[in-house]
Enzyme design. Structure first.
Site, PDB file in Angstrom:
ATOM      1  N   TYR A 121       0.765  -1.242   0.000  1.00 10.57           N
ATOM      2  CA  TYR A 121       0.000   0.000   0.000  1.00 10.57           C
ATOM      3  C   TYR A 121       0.796   1.293   0.000  1.00 10.57           C
ATOM      4  O   TYR A 121       0.219   2.369  -0.151  1.00 10.57           O
ATOM      5  CB  TYR A 121      -0.987  -0.006   1.181  1.00 10.57           C
ATOM      6  CG  TYR A 121      -2.039  -1.081   1.005  1.00 10.57           C
ATOM      7  CD1 TYR A 121      -3.126  -0.873   0.168  1.00 10.57           C
ATOM      8  CD2 TYR A 121      -1.919  -2.322   1.627  1.00 10.57           C
ATOM      9  CE1 TYR A 121      -4.077  -1.856  -0.030  1.00 10.57           C
ATOM     10  CE2 TYR A 121      -2.868  -3.316   1.443  1.00 10.57           C
ATOM     11  CZ  TYR A 121      -3.938  -3.075   0.609  1.00 10.57           C
ATOM     12  OH  TYR A 121      -4.873  -4.056   0.408  1.00 10.57           O
ATOM     13  N   PHE A 406      -9.989  -5.055  10.799  1.00  9.33           N
ATOM     14  CA  PHE A 406     -11.131  -4.904   9.876  1.00  9.33           C
ATOM     15  C   PHE A 406     -10.667  -5.087   8.457  1.00  9.33           C
ATOM     16  O   PHE A 406      -9.480  -5.237   8.218  1.00  9.33           O
ATOM     17  CB  PHE A 406     -11.815  -3.534  10.070  1.00  9.33           C
ATOM     18  CG  PHE A 406     -10.905  -2.351  10.003  1.00  9.33           C
ATOM     19  CD1 PHE A 406     -10.568  -1.746   8.787  1.00  9.33           C
ATOM     20  CD2 PHE A 406     -10.331  -1.821  11.166  1.00  9.33           C
ATOM     21  CE1 PHE A 406      -9.725  -0.642   8.744  1.00  9.33           C
ATOM     22  CE2 PHE A 406      -9.484  -0.721  11.132  1.00  9.33           C
ATOM     23  CZ  PHE A 406      -9.182  -0.137   9.914  1.00  9.33           C
TER      24      PHE A 406
END
Ligand SMILES: CC(C)(COP(=O)(O)OP(=O)(O)OC[C@H]1O[C@@H](n2cnc3c(N)ncnc32)[C@H](O)[C@@H]1OP(=O)(O)O)[C@@H](O)C(=O)NCCC(=O)NCCS
Length: 406
Positions: A121, A406
């Site tokens: 990322y 999450f």
């Protein structure tokens, strides 16, 4: 190859979840499908289609993230996957670009995610904002430094009680520690769902509450894995959550966990980088505490992100922020901040510090100082003492911590 991106409709959810699971090398179960659907935000999903075939997926949870001094609206990026048949053709890059534009349109200055691999990322402007630690301890060598009696009590509880108690304790901790996402009741239910498929051969979850003068002020969850090799009890206790509102309750919960019988090892994943347990035992080395990367944050709106937090000491600094992935997010900004608030405005003044949008995210929650980033060759100091000034401003009392996956 012509790839189309769009949100999914409810009747496409199963195909979405199956593609996403296939990307992780997993077959999604019916129970997982049901659980995942409960908190899924359809309007924030992005699916990549190759013709009629769903080949890539991502989604976002609309959340608030605690920063040093207040909550900020944050997109909790989740469910990122590209089918094994379609990798390395730029599908992730296209989805990430679309998603970050959508996040901006939602008015969220931050996006945050857990990365399956740290190398993915950075190219999209995410920086490593929190670290966390793993404990893998010899239970029989753990001697607690302070053997004072606990003035409260630890008791086992049912899941339903923890579902009432834990969110309140967690929410109060969010106001004093950065990096913690607000957690909806649905997410708490998922948190404690405890399906057989996630136990890895260990027991179902045990739920623990600590209370002082009859009021809950801490909680923990754990599983046990028994081992009777050669007839000798050598089990493992794996601690999931462990959180408390004061030092007595925190220590009592750890002491309880280390006191469980028939256990040789105590494991826990996802502890805060400044885990107090290290200072509670006589042999910290035997905890085998290992730090690694945790929450990655992407700053989309530098002024909103920097004005949204408070600063430990008053100061002023001009930051030149480069953003190769999203040209509209970069710029030069004067930040003036202190314990009571901050302003952050575009400026044409000469910079004090030059850094990338990733580096700003690394420093943002207070986990890593600008001086450490400069030592790593990532931040350039143009004005003498600017690292010191910015370091004192961004410092936090406690390390940021994201206890929720999450
Ligand atoms: C990670 C994943 C989503 C990448 O999808 P993709 O469509 O192949 O990615 P892209 O083609 O857009 O790649 C973009 C760049 O990232 C690099 N990259 C992608 N995945 C990478 C990985 N796992 N490790 C290192 N680099 C990676 C590519 O090489 C490419 O680099 P380049 O721009 O220099 O050529 C996909 O491999 C996947 O689903 N992996 C398994 C599930 C997973 O880990 N999901 C992420 C959860 S957080």
């Amino acid at each position: 190859m012509d790839i189309q991106l769009r949100p999914i409709a409810p009747d496409e959810f199963e195909a979405f979840a199956r593609a996403d699971s296939a990307a992780f090398g997993h077959h999604v179960t019916a129970e997982e499908l049901e659980r995942y659907r409960r908190t899924f935000e359809f309007d924030r999903s992005i699916a990549a289609f190759d013709g009629a075939e769903l080949v890539g997926a991502t989604g976002a949870l609309t959340m608030q993230l605690s920063t040093p001094g207040g909550d900020l609206p944050t997109a909790g990026v989740t469910a990122v996957g590209v089918m094994p048949t379609h990798r390395r053709r730029g599908i992730l890059t296209t989805m990430m670009r679309q998603q970050l534009h959508d996040v901006r349109d939602h008015g969220e200055p931050l996006a945050a995610l857990w990365a399956s691999e740290g190398s993915i990322y950075g190219r999209f402007g995410y920086g490593l904002s929190t670290l966390h630690g793993r404990v893998d301890a010899d239970r029989d060598r753990a001697v607690f430094v302070n053997q004072d009696d606990d003035h409260g009590r630890v008791r086992l509880a049912e899941k339903d009680e923890l579902l009432r108690v834990a969110p309140e304790i967690y929410e109060r901790q969010r106001s004093v520690r950065a990096g913690m996402p607000a957690w909806s009741q649905g997410l708490w239910e998922n948190e404690f769902a405890d399906p057989e498929s996630e136990r890895g051969g260990a027991s179902a979850l045990f739920f623990v509450i600590h209370e002082t003068a009859g009021s809950p002020d801490g909680y923990a969850t754990y599983r046990t894995r028994s081992d009777w090799s050669e007839g000798i009890a050598s089990g493992t206790v794996n601690v999931g959550a462990l959180m408390a509102e004061n030092a007595d309750a925190y220590r009592a919960l750890w002491r309880f966990v280390f006191g469980i019988d028939l256990i040789k090892r105590v494991e826990s994943w996802g502890r805060p980088a400044d885990e107090p347990l290290l200072h509670m035992v006589t042999e910290p080395r035997r905890l085998r505490f290992r730090l690694s990367d945790a929450l990655y944050v992407r700053i989309l709106d530098v002024p909103a992100a920097l004005e949204g937090r408070r600063y430990r000491s008053a100061g002023s600094v001009v930051l030149d922020v480069r953003d190769p992935f999203l040209a509209w997010a970069e710029g030069r900004f004067r930040l003036e901040g202190g314990p009571d608030g901050a302003t952050c405005r575009p400026t044409t003044e000469e910079p004090d510090l030059r850094l990338s949008i990733n580096d700003l995210a690394v420093a943002y929650l207070g986990q890593t100082g600008f001086a450490a980033l400069a030592a790593a060759g990532r931040v350039i100091e143009d004005t003498p003492n600017a690292l010191e000034v910015a370091g004192r401003m961004f410092a936090t009392k406690q390390a940021p911590w994201c206890p929720m996956l999450f």
